[in-house]
Design a protein around this motif. Structure first.
Motif: not given
Ligand SMILES: [Zn+2]
Length: 480
Positions: A431, A436, A463, A465-466
């Protein structure tokens, strides 16, 4: 033969313990030795000759683009180092300080250069006056000192050899152009000369150079699937120029700040060559960089005529422009073979009384151990051709390895799984948020290697991760 095998048996297999294998190779191939100076290494002739070849070819390529060599002092007064805030913060933890001159304390302590941006800026501030003085495209070959806590031969040592290019330009566009030009020069050098495929990309803000506006990198994949940053090129914009007051009068007689770049490659490259191409018998050098490309090994050399013929072959190869040596030492042929393999010499020529009687010799490739028989008359032509083939094949194999070690993931679970079980680059979306990036590093030890320039095909639109919307494709991985 038992004795002959000792040299090879002494190295750890790369699949058993890659780190130990690496240490064994640098020692047994005669590249370095440790010294009484902690964290530093002695680069021995076999290692230094590789560096000299790297240096020669890079220097030639630099000069073709208009770069000139200079030399700066090795000390930086503290006040100078502190002029650019981000830069000093980035380097402060690892600089070595000189506090005394002889017996007397210095009024201002000086650090041993960890890199020379500040020195070049200090110099450019006086040397550049008018647009006619631009561009300045200077480079220096030198050593730098960074007080690393953990060190490893070639990969991380307190003092290492490198080149650092520093340029100053009239416009932002020109600086960006130079930054990318040098990145591609580095990448082409790695691929054409070191047979080492690289990913060309841009660093995230978190990973960029202290004080840079943008950092570009080439990332190579080692045999164990870890990445190695192999060269970087930075665009400083006018940040350093403002901190150091580097101004010029343009054609309209107006004062302007210059735009700067810097770029560097180091003795790390030797570590990369070892870890990309080496095998359980030792080093495997790409012919283009190998200090010795062919080793002629006479068999039963005490018999009449063998040494003479071997010498003849050596001369013929030398005449054809091949870097060739002959091993006529008292060691047994088996031992000589092991040594040539350990040192990574691309081809050995075996030549004994029977071969001579038949008017032929045997060429053995280091990379595949494939044997080629040819007539003595053709030896030089065949060897020259074989060197080209080896160079090409080594690149293709490394490229294949790189391709087969890129894993695409769309979920964080798959990301963690890949870090754990699929060594190599991980292609995943990001992102743009540093949180992240930090989380991924803390939880998986993988770092963002780069946002690739030649691969922009998105993996997904969120993303990894998030889960927030993401447009940036990043190559992640564990790194040296
Ligand atoms: Zn992210």
């Amino acid at each position: 033969m038992a004795k002959d095998k000792k040299l090879v048996e002494a190295i750890t297999s790369m699949d058993v313990d890659f780190a130990q294998w690496y240490t064994d190779v640098v020692k047994k191939a005669g590249l370095i030795d440790y010294s009484s100076v902690k964290g530093c290494m002695v680069i021995k002739p076999a290692g230094y000759a590789i560096w000299e070849n790297i240096q020669k070819e890079l220097d030639r390529r630099f000069k073709e683009t208009g770069v000139e060599n200079v030399y700066m002092p090795m000390f930086i007064p503290e006040g100078l180092l502190q002029k650019e805030k981000d830069h000093v913060e980035g380097f402060a933890p690892e600089v070595a300080w000189v506090t005394h001159g002889g017996l007397n304390p210095l009024q201002e302590r000086m650090c041993v250069r960890p890199t020379s941006e500040t020195l070049f800026c200090d110099f450019y501030a006086n040397d550049i006056q008018s647009y006619r003085d631009l561009p300045k495209c200077y480079n220096q070959w030198c050593s730098v000192v960074r007080w690393e806590k953990e060190t490893r031969p070639f990969l991380r040592s307190r003092e290492f050899l490198w080149q650092e290019g520093h340029t100053a330009h009239a416009s932002a566009e020109e600086a960006e152009e130079r930054t990318l030009q040098m990145l591609h020069l580095y990448a082409d050098f790695c691929e054409e000369v070191l047979a080492m495929p690289v990913v060309r990309g841009k660093k995230t803000d978190k990973e960029k150079f202290a004080g840079a506006e943008a950092t570009y990198t080439i990332e190579a994949l080692m045999h164990d699937g870890k990445a190695l940053q192999s060269g970087t090129s930075h665009n400083f914009g006018d940040g350093f120029a403002k901190a150091f007051g580097i101004q010029y009068t343009d054609k309209d007689n107006k004062l302007q700040y210059v735009h700067q770049t810097s770029w560097g490659m180091t003795t790390r490259l030797i570590g990369a060559i070892i870890m990309v191409h080496g095998d359980d018998s030792g080093l495997v050098l790409p012919p283009e960089i190998a200090p010795t490309q062919v080793m002629v090994i006479p068999i039963q050399q005490h018999k009449e005529g063998v040494l003479d013929k071997a010498e003849e072959i050596k001369d013929a190869l030398k005449h054809a422009g091949i870097r060739v040596k002959m091993d006529d030492s008292e060691k047994s042929p088996g031992w000589k073979f092991s040594e040539q393999e350990m040192r990574g010499i691309p081809i050995r020529v075996e030549l004994g009384p029977k071969d001579i009687a038949a008017g032929k010799c045997v060429l053995v490739r280091r990379d595949t151990r494939e044997k080629t028989e040819c007539s003595l008359k053709e030896a030089a032509t065949v060897a020259a051709e074989l060197l080209k083939t080896i160079q090409r094949d080594m690149f293709e194999r490394a490229k294949e390895h790189q391709k087969s070690h890129i894993t695409e993931v769309t979920s964080y679970d798959a990301f963690k799984e890949a870090v754990e079980h699929k060594p190599g680059f991980i292609r995943a979306m990001w992102c743009g948020d540093v949180e992240c990036e930090n989380k991924i590093k803390e939880e998986t030890t993988a770092t963002s290697r780069c946002m690739p320039l030649e691969d922009s095909q998105p993996v997904s639109d969120v993303c990894v991760c998030c889960g927030k919307p993401a447009h940036k494709l990043v190559y992640w991985g564990k790194a040296y």
